[in-house]
Motif scaffolding. Structure first.
Motif: not given
Length: 670
Positions: A586-596
């Motif tokens: 993933x692109x550096x600095x990406x914020x991904x959902x930690x949970x649904x």
């Protein structure tokens, strides 16, 4: 006489009410949202009515649909349980207006206590001790620290501790938004924050004929995010004068509003021993079992008796012994109490030998049930009782430690360590104790300084040996007759340079473990586990001798997930490929959902704007909890995909922050 009860709730509390109804010969009706179609509470009811949809706002919070369900199923009474509509005066009135019995206090009593600000006014008039509210607009440094609270609802929602005056406006706004989302009412207020106070509450029960029972105290100080985790009765460490003040104040609170039914008056007790009224819960509490255990009562049966107009005896029975309850949650305490989802493959708590062992388990799940995103992540309440507090604590810790919990990550290890902590045993704790000791309570595996192989390494070895037994099950290889240890593991190996290798990732800490072992005619040789002998093996069971001590390990596999249970502890692993596989980048600095969950708010930052490291960018709601997602680094917000009200899956890309130079602004901590 009530003949049929609809429970306007789900899960554990619905099953709890149904259990009493069956004992009383009362028919039961369940309601269920679509994710709960196969839930135990639905299967156990005599009849069930579907509430179309998944989210609580579409289902368990739709009072109109629940009243229609009760009428359609022929119920003549409604029990609200706890949470959802249990403290909604409008729902109670709708039930009564439909000609049904309401198993709870009157709508007027609910209304009187529904607003914490109004409740405090009533309690002040009744002479109940309380904290004076603080006008946020006039607050000064001298008023700090403050606690911002939602005027409606409970469960820790809409609550913020404020220690710096400049942070107060932002916390008021955040608390109001969370309260509006949770309760439909964004009203908040502020009061002094009592440092290191204990949460002590009093159970009351009143009938329609003027009798008010005071059923002792409970301590609920061990909390996370202002939500209770461990509760016990009676509250330990209170002197007689303080206990008497709490009892009298609770009775006065009930009489002040003409209360009927079961209710709880909550207090904050300062380090100096001064009690302050917090709120009154006009319903049955989650932690009611500890009171039932020490008084030998069925509070649900008494609720029904009161709703039928029955009289209570002049005085309640005398309490005996001590009871303590732990809430087992599907959550990861080491990762900000992050809720976990997935299949609960197995949940089993064994009773100690002899009698019923003093254990009680109230759960809303059965083996194979799905822990989803829409509801509270509590799996079960495990309750222990004994003549003395120390005995009850010991029984509960041991029961949790030996329980088989196969599924998502839970708070089980934290509960066991908290119960065995010296400060808990000495009653040296308060509402902030869990958070202050979190790093100590979330340690993984055994003490690395302990002699001999650690429990986690032994458990990983057992997993590898069971895996080998599974792969060669039913095959007799050269070197040993069918059924021997050698045959079940693929035969003796005389080539020392070719060990068997298995890689695992430990949960929840993510540490990697490589198990390397050889099985020759001289026996088992395992790297990192010298002196360990293999006594028996099967796909679900491995017996090892460790430093002359026989250790048995139960092993269960669910796909690549492996659970290993023994007297040394319970461990979960994910089997890894022998050769590491390339991972998605993933692109550096990406914020991904930690949970649904559901995006409930997005910060007012436009794409192209500058953000500070740690600056909150959006908030997710999952399993009745709010989770802040912050910028991982200082930089520029280059992508923003999150939209308020939108549901997201775990791992979904929410935003991207592109890092800038070292002189980027720092987060201000708010």
């Amino acid at each position: 006489m009530i003949q049929s009860v609809l429970v306007a709730n789900r899960g554990e509390i619905a099953r709890r009410v149904f259990r009493t109804c069956r004992e009383l010969g009362i028919a039961t009706v369940a309601v269920y949202a679509d994710p709960d179609a196969d839930a135990p509470h639905v299967q156990e009811a005599d009849a069930a009515v579907r509430l179309p949809g998944s989210a609580p706002t579409e289902t368990y919070l739709r009072g109109d649909l629940i009243v229609k369900a009760a009428l359609a199923a022929g119920a003549d009474a409604v029990h609200p349980g706890y949470g959802f509509l249990s403290e909604n005066a409008g729902f109670a009135r709708a039930v009564l207006d439909a000609g049904l019995s309401w198993i709870g206090p009157s709508p007027d009593a609910i209304e009187a206590m529904a607003s914490k600000t109004r409740a405090k006014e009533l309690m002040r008039e009744a002479g109940v001790p309380l904290l004076a509210p603080v006008d946020p607009d006039a607050a000064t440094e001298a008023d700090l620290p403050l606690l911002v609270k939602a005027a409606a609802g409970g469960g820790g929602r809409g609550m913020r501790a404020v220690r710096e005056l400049h942070a107060l406006p932002g916390e008021l706004e955040a608390a109001s938004a969370e309260a509006a989302s949770a309760f439909g009412d964004g009203s908040v207020f502020a009061e002094p924050y009592v440092e290191r106070g204990r949460h002590v509450e009093v159970q009351i029960l009143a009938d329609r004929h003027g009798t008010v029972w005071v059923l002792g105290t409970r301590d609920c100080s061990l909390q996370r995010r202002h939500q209770k985790v461990i509760e016990e009765a009676p509250a330990p460490g209170l002197d007689d004068a303080l206990r008497r003040t709490l009892h009298e104040s609770a009775a006065e609170a009930a009489r002040a509003i003409g209360y009927t039914g079961a209710g709880t008056v909550e207090f904050l007790v300062s380090a100096a021993g001064r009690p302050y009224f917090l709120e009154m819960n006009t319903r049955l509490q989650v932690e009611h079992p500890v009171t039932e255990e020490v008084f030998g009562l069925d509070l649900v049966a008494l609720q029904i008796r009161v709703a039928e107009g029955g009289r209570l005896a002049d005085a309640p029975p005398e309490p005996s012994g001590h009871a303590i309850e732990a809430r087992l949650y599907a959550e990861d305490p080491a990762r900000g109490w992050q809720p976990q989802t997935g299949v609960l493959h197995l949940f089993a708590v064994g009773q100690p030998a002899g009698g019923d062992g003093g254990l009680r388990v109230d759960s809303g799940y059965a083996d194979g049930g799905e822990i989803g995103v829409h509801y509270d992540p509590m799996i079960a309440k495990v309750v222990a009782r004994a003549p003395k507090r120390a005995e009850a604590v010991r029984t509960l810790a041991r029961a949790l430690e030996r329980a088989r919990v196969h599924g998502p990550v839970t708070n089980r290890d934290l509960l066991v360590r908290a119960l065995r902590h010296p400060q808990f045993g000495e009653v040296r704790f308060d509402t902030g104790w869990l958070e202050r000791n979190l790093s100590e309570l979330t340690g993984y595996g055994s003490d690395p300084s302990a002699p001999g192989p650690s429990a986690v390494r032994l458990s990983a070895l057992a997993a590898a040996l069971a895996d080998a037994a599974t792969r060669s099950r039913g095959e007799a290889r050269d070197g040993g007759p069918a059924g021997t240890v050698a045959s079940r593991l693929g035969g003796w190996r005389n080539v020392p340079s070719r060990p068997q290798t298995k890689r695992y990732r430990g949960e929840p800490d993510g540490s990697e473990h490589e198990v390397r072992y050889r099985l020759t005619r001289e026996g088992l040789t395992a790297d990192d586990c010298p002196g360990v002998r293999l006594l028996a093996t099967a796909p679900d069971r491995v017996v090892l001798e460790v430093d002359g001590v026989r250790r048995e390990f139960g092993v269960a596999c669910y796909g690549t997930r492996v659970h290993v249970d023994s007297a040394l502890g319970a461990f979960a692993f994910t089997a890894l490929s022998r050769f590491p596989e390339p991972t998605a980048r993933t692109e550096p600095g990406s914020l991904l959902a930690p949970m649904p969950g559901t995006v409930i708010r997005v910060a007012e930052v436009a794409v192209g704007g500058t953000v500070a490291a740690g600056q909150p960018l959006l908030w997710l709601e999952a399993m009745k909890m709010e989770h802040k997602v912050s910028a991982p680094t200082a930089g520029t917000l280059t992508e923003l995909h999150a939209v308020a009200g939108r549901q997201v899956e775990v791992g979904a890309l929410l935003a991207v922050v592109t890092e800038t130079a070292d002189d980027a602004p720092e987060a201000d901590g708010t």
